[in-house]
Design an enzyme around this catalytic site. Structure first.
Site, PDB file in Angstrom:
ATOM      1  N   LEU A  64       0.871  -1.185   0.000  1.00  0.00           N
ATOM      2  CA  LEU A  64       0.000   0.000   0.000  1.00  0.00           C
ATOM      3  C   LEU A  64       0.902   1.227   0.000  1.00  0.00           C
ATOM      4  CD1 LEU A  64      -2.639  -0.954   2.758  1.00  0.00           C
ATOM      5  CD2 LEU A  64      -3.057  -0.814   0.298  1.00  0.00           C
ATOM      6  N   ASP A  65       0.454   2.293  -0.662  1.00  0.00           N
ATOM      7  CA  ASP A  65       1.223   3.541  -0.661  1.00  0.00           C
ATOM      8  C   ASP A  65       1.441   4.019   0.778  1.00  0.00           C
ATOM      9  OD1 ASP A  65       1.070   3.457  -3.412  1.00  0.00           O
ATOM     10  OD2 ASP A  65      -0.534   4.963  -3.558  1.00  0.00           O
ATOM     11  N   ARG A  66       2.544   4.692   0.986  1.00  0.00           N
ATOM     12  CA  ARG A  66       2.902   5.131   2.345  1.00  0.00           C
ATOM     13  C   ARG A  66       1.795   5.954   3.035  1.00  0.00           C
ATOM     14  NH1 ARG A  66       8.815   6.936   4.540  1.00  0.00           N
ATOM     15  NH2 ARG A  66       8.216   6.899   6.722  1.00  0.00           N
TER      16      ARG A  66
END
Length: 228
Positions: A64-66
């Site tokens: 998942l994106d940060r």
């Protein structure tokens, strides 16, 4: 607040897999920042819990994106990692996202079909209505769940898993995600998060074959609390 072995939000665990609720700000795997990745935190948690002396195996199934929060699967054995990777390729892992976006969509539900091209220089995906060189087809379905004063809560099902797909496709139709400066929201969230949350994951267990359905609680903030 980022995840540590002492505050890790474990949603499911057995001998083969561990599923956690990633906090916004956690990086899934190590990167050039040198910050401690969630994968290392989960390893430390397992090492501590089971008092293991040697190295702990942990396979990263997806990322998942940060600035995004939500449900994420890790494999505890190489066998389950291999099977989960195949399931991901075969689109047998169903992921549902929640997004708080600017404005209210006219259509309560819709399917967005675009072509995305990643620009590695600025780590952004550009959205096109037709295929261009090096672009990839991106398909998502959204449904309006709730109207807030200035925002809407959308539920999103992905047909494809492209780089920044939800963020870029929603922004392209005038609904940037709250806090997402990169894709056109006017101001950032104080904690640098964006209001995109991997809400639910459903798949057949790679070993037992039972149906696993996991819902990740949303982060504790004013806007997310209004959505529940």
């Amino acid at each position: 607040m980022q995840s540590t072995k002492d505050n890790l939000q474990v949603l499911f665990e057995d001998n083969h897999i561990i599923i956690v609720n990633k906090r916004a700000g956690d990086i899934t795997q190590g990167d050039k920042t040198g910050d401690i990745p969630l994968s290392d935190v989960v390893k430390e948690y397992l090492k501590d819990k089971y008092q293991k002396k040697g190295n702990v195996f942990l396979g990263v199934v997806h990322r998942l994106d940060r600035p995004t929060s939500g449900v994420i699967i890790f494999a505890k054995t190489s066998k389950s990692l291999e099977r989960l990777n195949k399931m991901l390729r075969d689109k047998k892992i169903q992921k549902t996202y929640w997004a708080v976006v600017k404005n209210h969509p006219e259509k309560e539900k819709d399917t967005l079909i675009n072509f995305l091209k990643k620009n590695p220089t600025n780590n952004k995906s550009a959205v096109y209505n037709h295929e261009i060189k090096d672009s990839k087809k991106a398909v998502l379905h959204y449904q309006l769940l709730k109207k807030l004063d200035n925002y809407s809560l959308l539920e999103i099902d992905l047909e494809t898993g492209r780089h920044h797909q939800i963020r870029s496709q929603l922004s392209a139709i005038g609904f940037p995600i709250k806090g997402d400066l990169k894709y056109g929201f006017p101001r950032s969230n104080k904690d640098a998060s964006i209001h995109l949350h991997a809400r639910k994951i459903e798949f057949q267990h790679p070993v037992s074959k039972e149906l696993i359905s996991i819902i990740a609680p949303t982060p504790n903030d004013v806007i997310w609390n209004e959505c529940n």
